[in-house]
Motif scaffolding. Structure first.
Motif, PDB file in Angstrom:
ATOM      1  N   LEU A 156       0.886  -1.171   0.000  1.00 43.42           N
ATOM      2  CA  LEU A 156       0.000   0.000   0.000  1.00 43.42           C
ATOM      3  C   LEU A 156       0.917   1.212   0.000  1.00 43.42           C
ATOM      4  O   LEU A 156       1.790   1.315   0.860  1.00 43.42           O
TER       5      LEU A 156
ATOM      6  N   VAL B 197       1.209   5.580  -0.777  1.00 45.75           N
ATOM      7  CA  VAL B 197       0.659   6.883  -1.142  1.00 45.75           C
ATOM      8  C   VAL B 197       1.842   7.843  -1.311  1.00 45.75           C
ATOM      9  O   VAL B 197       2.748   7.866  -0.465  1.00 45.75           O
TER      10      VAL B 197
ATOM     11  N   ARG C 104      -0.067  12.228   1.609  1.00 45.14           N
ATOM     12  CA  ARG C 104      -0.352  11.423   2.800  1.00 45.14           C
ATOM     13  C   ARG C 104      -1.168  12.191   3.845  1.00 45.14           C
ATOM     14  O   ARG C 104      -1.218  13.415   3.825  1.00 45.14           O
ATOM     15  N   ASN C 105      -1.771  11.442   4.739  1.00 42.25           N
ATOM     16  CA  ASN C 105      -2.545  12.001   5.858  1.00 42.25           C
ATOM     17  C   ASN C 105      -3.782  12.768   5.417  1.00 42.25           C
ATOM     18  O   ASN C 105      -4.213  13.705   6.082  1.00 42.25           O
TER      19      ASN C 105
ATOM     20  N   GLY D  32      -6.344  10.650   4.233  1.00 44.73           N
ATOM     21  CA  GLY D  32      -7.313   9.554   4.181  1.00 44.73           C
ATOM     22  C   GLY D  32      -7.216   8.681   2.937  1.00 44.73           C
ATOM     23  O   GLY D  32      -8.043   7.796   2.732  1.00 44.73           O
TER      24      GLY D  32
ATOM     25  N   GLY E 281      -4.837   6.424   2.051  1.00 47.21           N
ATOM     26  CA  GLY E 281      -4.473   5.044   2.381  1.00 47.21           C
ATOM     27  C   GLY E 281      -5.719   4.285   2.826  1.00 47.21           C
ATOM     28  O   GLY E 281      -5.981   3.167   2.380  1.00 47.21           O
ATOM     29  N   ARG E 282      -6.506   4.925   3.675  1.00 50.49           N
ATOM     30  CA  ARG E 282      -7.730   4.290   4.165  1.00 50.49           C
ATOM     31  C   ARG E 282      -8.718   4.063   3.022  1.00 50.49           C
ATOM     32  O   ARG E 282      -9.325   3.000   2.918  1.00 50.49           O
TER      33      ARG E 282
ATOM     34  N   LYS F 201       2.733   4.926  12.539  1.00 47.47           N
ATOM     35  CA  LYS F 201       1.625   5.400  11.705  1.00 47.47           C
ATOM     36  C   LYS F 201       0.840   4.234  11.090  1.00 47.47           C
ATOM     37  O   LYS F 201      -0.388   4.218  11.118  1.00 47.47           O
ATOM     38  N   ASN F 202       1.572   3.261  10.550  1.00 47.35           N
ATOM     39  CA  ASN F 202       0.884   2.135   9.909  1.00 47.35           C
ATOM     40  C   ASN F 202       0.047   1.357  10.925  1.00 47.35           C
ATOM     41  O   ASN F 202      -1.072   0.923  10.631  1.00 47.35           O
TER      42      ASN F 202
ATOM     43  N   LYS G 205      -8.035   2.707  12.412  1.00 44.15           N
ATOM     44  CA  LYS G 205      -8.838   3.294  11.332  1.00 44.15           C
ATOM     45  C   LYS G 205      -9.508   2.222  10.470  1.00 44.15           C
ATOM     46  O   LYS G 205     -10.486   2.487   9.792  1.00 44.15           O
TER      47      LYS G 205
ATOM     48  N   ARG H 288      -1.939   6.610  20.456  1.00 47.16           N
ATOM     49  CA  ARG H 288      -0.805   7.522  20.246  1.00 47.16           C
ATOM     50  C   ARG H 288      -0.930   8.611  21.298  1.00 47.16           C
ATOM     51  O   ARG H 288      -2.045   9.073  21.565  1.00 47.16           O
TER      52      ARG H 288
HETATM   53  C1  LIG Z   1       1.067   3.902   4.962  1.00 48.15           C
HETATM   54  C2  LIG Z   1       0.517   4.886   3.919  1.00 48.15           C
HETATM   55  C3  LIG Z   1       0.074   4.106   2.701  1.00 48.15           C
HETATM   56  C4  LIG Z   1      -0.687   5.595   4.549  1.00 48.15           C
HETATM   57  O1  LIG Z   1      -1.276   6.453   3.583  1.00 48.15           O
HETATM   58  P1  LIG Z   1      -2.070   7.802   4.025  1.00 48.15           P
HETATM   59  O2  LIG Z   1      -2.837   8.251   2.850  1.00 48.15           O
HETATM   60  O3  LIG Z   1      -1.137   8.753   4.646  1.00 48.15           O
HETATM   61  O4  LIG Z   1      -3.059   7.196   5.144  1.00 48.15           O
HETATM   62  P2  LIG Z   1      -4.355   7.873   5.789  1.00 48.15           P
HETATM   63  O5  LIG Z   1      -4.291   9.355   5.614  1.00 48.15           O
HETATM   64  O6  LIG Z   1      -5.562   7.152   5.279  1.00 48.15           O
HETATM   65  O7  LIG Z   1      -4.241   7.459   7.316  1.00 48.15           O
HETATM   66  C5  LIG Z   1      -3.090   7.690   8.073  1.00 48.15           C
HETATM   67  C6  LIG Z   1      -3.473   7.936   9.533  1.00 48.15           C
HETATM   68  O8  LIG Z   1      -2.301   7.903  10.317  1.00 48.15           O
HETATM   69  C7  LIG Z   1      -2.159   9.139  11.008  1.00 48.15           C
HETATM   70  N1  LIG Z   1      -0.728   9.455  11.184  1.00 48.15           N
HETATM   71  C8  LIG Z   1       0.042  10.234  10.403  1.00 48.15           C
HETATM   72  N2  LIG Z   1       1.300  10.284  10.901  1.00 48.15           N
HETATM   73  C9  LIG Z   1       1.312   9.509  12.016  1.00 48.15           C
HETATM   74  C10 LIG Z   1       2.309   9.158  12.955  1.00 48.15           C
HETATM   75  N3  LIG Z   1       3.568   9.578  12.872  1.00 48.15           N
HETATM   76  N4  LIG Z   1       1.957   8.328  13.960  1.00 48.15           N
HETATM   77  C11 LIG Z   1       0.710   7.868  14.074  1.00 48.15           C
HETATM   78  N5  LIG Z   1      -0.286   8.162  13.203  1.00 48.15           N
HETATM   79  C12 LIG Z   1       0.009   8.987  12.181  1.00 48.15           C
HETATM   80  C13 LIG Z   1      -2.873  10.132  10.134  1.00 48.15           C
HETATM   81  O9  LIG Z   1      -3.174  11.296  10.863  1.00 48.15           O
HETATM   82  C14 LIG Z   1      -4.077   9.317   9.708  1.00 48.15           C
HETATM   83  O10 LIG Z   1      -5.021   9.223  10.763  1.00 48.15           O
HETATM   84  P3  LIG Z   1      -6.232  10.293  10.879  1.00 48.15           P
HETATM   85  O11 LIG Z   1      -7.083  10.074   9.645  1.00 48.15           O
HETATM   86  O12 LIG Z   1      -6.925   9.927  12.162  1.00 48.15           O
HETATM   87  O13 LIG Z   1      -5.623  11.632  10.912  1.00 48.15           O
HETATM   88  C15 LIG Z   1       1.584   5.948   3.521  1.00 48.15           C
HETATM   89  O14 LIG Z   1       2.028   6.592   4.679  1.00 48.15           O
HETATM   90  C16 LIG Z   1       2.789   5.363   2.776  1.00 48.15           C
HETATM   91  O15 LIG Z   1       2.774   5.241   1.551  1.00 48.15           O
HETATM   92  N6  LIG Z   1       3.854   4.982   3.541  1.00 48.15           N
HETATM   93  C17 LIG Z   1       5.060   4.376   2.980  1.00 48.15           C
HETATM   94  C18 LIG Z   1       4.847   2.950   2.517  1.00 48.15           C
HETATM   95  C19 LIG Z   1       4.297   2.036   3.599  1.00 48.15           C
HETATM   96  O16 LIG Z   1       4.792   2.006   4.723  1.00 48.15           O
HETATM   97  N7  LIG Z   1       3.241   1.251   3.254  1.00 48.15           N
HETATM   98  C20 LIG Z   1       2.544   0.368   4.166  1.00 48.15           C
HETATM   99  C21 LIG Z   1       3.168  -0.957   4.323  1.00 48.15           C
HETATM  100  S1  LIG Z   1       3.049  -1.964   2.860  1.00 48.15           S
END
Ligand SMILES: CC(C)(COP(=O)(O)OP(=O)(O)OC[C@H]1O[C@@H](n2cnc3c(N)ncnc32)[C@H](O)[C@@H]1OP(=O)(O)O)[C@@H](O)C(=O)NCCC(=O)NCCS
Length: 257
Positions: free
Chosen positions: A82, A84, A89-90, A92, A94-95, A123-124, A131, A234
């Motif tokens: 997954l 983004v 990012r952040n 929604g 990923g969700r 975060k993951n 979520k 958190r």
């Molecule tokens: C993991 C990933 C896909 C998430 O995508 P995203 O679009 O940012 O995800 P979302 O916005 O849907 O949700 C992230 C949630 O984590 C929260 N968050 C952000 N930074 C954070 C941190 N340091 N610690 C805890 N939570 C955190 C966000 O606020 C959000 O929650 P919220 O909706 O309550 O605010 C993206 O960060 C990414 O591509 N990461 C690198 C690759 C990776 O690790 N992939 C997953 C493993 S295969």
């Protein structure tokens, strides 16, 4: 970025799959040898997996890749990646990608999507447990060996296995009401906010490794007692905390022999 301007849909054709490979390279910075190649994206799509993209106009800004699996005669999906793009990012996305995977799976009669994630990624963990409503009760030590991704910081690639039971009360309630059912917390496992900087610099990496080893022991011990990760907190400083309890729902496909 306005979330509404982004469309989530299955990827079509080799050029869109090529865009997934390019985004994968950008997000993980793997060496070429460790990249999931274009051919695998093509195969995943053809054998009943999922390749979903998030598109702003025609530009891909996120993707999810899943492959089909079976366990004890049940079909399920293993979601392998997954991603983004950083600036998106952040918001929604990923969700949304995961929820799109869920809708597609349910439409095909599939009730379980699994994936693995690094227990040190705060975060993951938050996204997966709080979520989406995944639960965790299995731990794999150094699953891929030591990888070239800087996100891994040269540490063993330990992974938790997220089980996302798509029709469980836990998931349905979370998606409807925004909270999962309450549970009695019987153990907690801490991840300090500094873990990212400790992993990133060679002279602090030993500290990150010590957290990984301590937590590995705690996960294995608690899972052997039948506990599952059911919550994730958190705090204001960015520290993470896995919360474990007994999962009362019966969803399980017994492990393969
Ligand atoms: C993991 C990933 C896909 C998430 O995508 P995203 O679009 O940012 O995800 P979302 O916005 O849907 O949700 C992230 C949630 O984590 C929260 N968050 C952000 N930074 C954070 C941190 N340091 N610690 C805890 N939570 C955190 C966000 O606020 C959000 O929650 P919220 O909706 O309550 O605010 C993206 O960060 C990414 O591509 N990461 C690198 C690759 C990776 O690790 N992939 C997953 C493993 S295969």
């Amino acid at each position: 970025m306005s979330g509404d301007a982004i469309v989530i849909r299955p990827c079509h054709g080799v050029e869109e799959l090529r865009a997934c490979v390019a985004l994968q390279k950008e997000v993980w910075n793997f060496s070429d040898a460790e990249l999931v190649p274009l051919r695998m994206f093509v195969v995943a799509e053809k054998v009943g997996g999922q390749v979903m993209g998030a598109f702003e106009r025609d530009v891909m800004v996120g993707f999810a890749l899943a492959i089909p699996g079976t366990r004890s005669g049940h079909l399920y999906l293993h979601s392998h990646m997954l991603a983004v793009r950083k600036d998106y990012r952040n918001h929604g996305l990923g969700r949304r990608l995961k929820l799109f995977q869920r809708e597609d799976a349910l439409a095909r009669g599939i009730e379980l999507i699994e994936w693995t994630f690094d227990p040190l990624e705060i975060k993951n963990a938050y996204l997966n447990i709080e979520k989406l409503g995944a639960i965790v009760r299995r731990y794999n030590i150094n699953q891929y060996g030591i990888t070239s991704s800087p996100l891994q910081g040269g540490l063993p690639s330990d992974r938790l296995i997220a089980e996302w039971w798509l029709k469980s009360k836990r998931v349905e309630r979370l998606l409807k009401a925004g909270t999962h059912p309450p549970f009695d917390c019987e153990a907690a496992i801490e991840v300090p906010a500094q873990i990212y900087e400790w992993k990133a610099a060679p002279d602090t990496r030993a500290k990150a490794k010590a957290v990984q080893e301590r937590n590995r022991g705690e996960f294995l011990q608690n899972f052997s007692k039948g506990l599952a990760v059911l919550g994730y907190e958190r705090d204001a400083q960015g520290n993470g905390r896995f919360l474990l309890g007994h999962w009362e729902e019966p969803w399980s496909y017994a492990s393969q022999p």
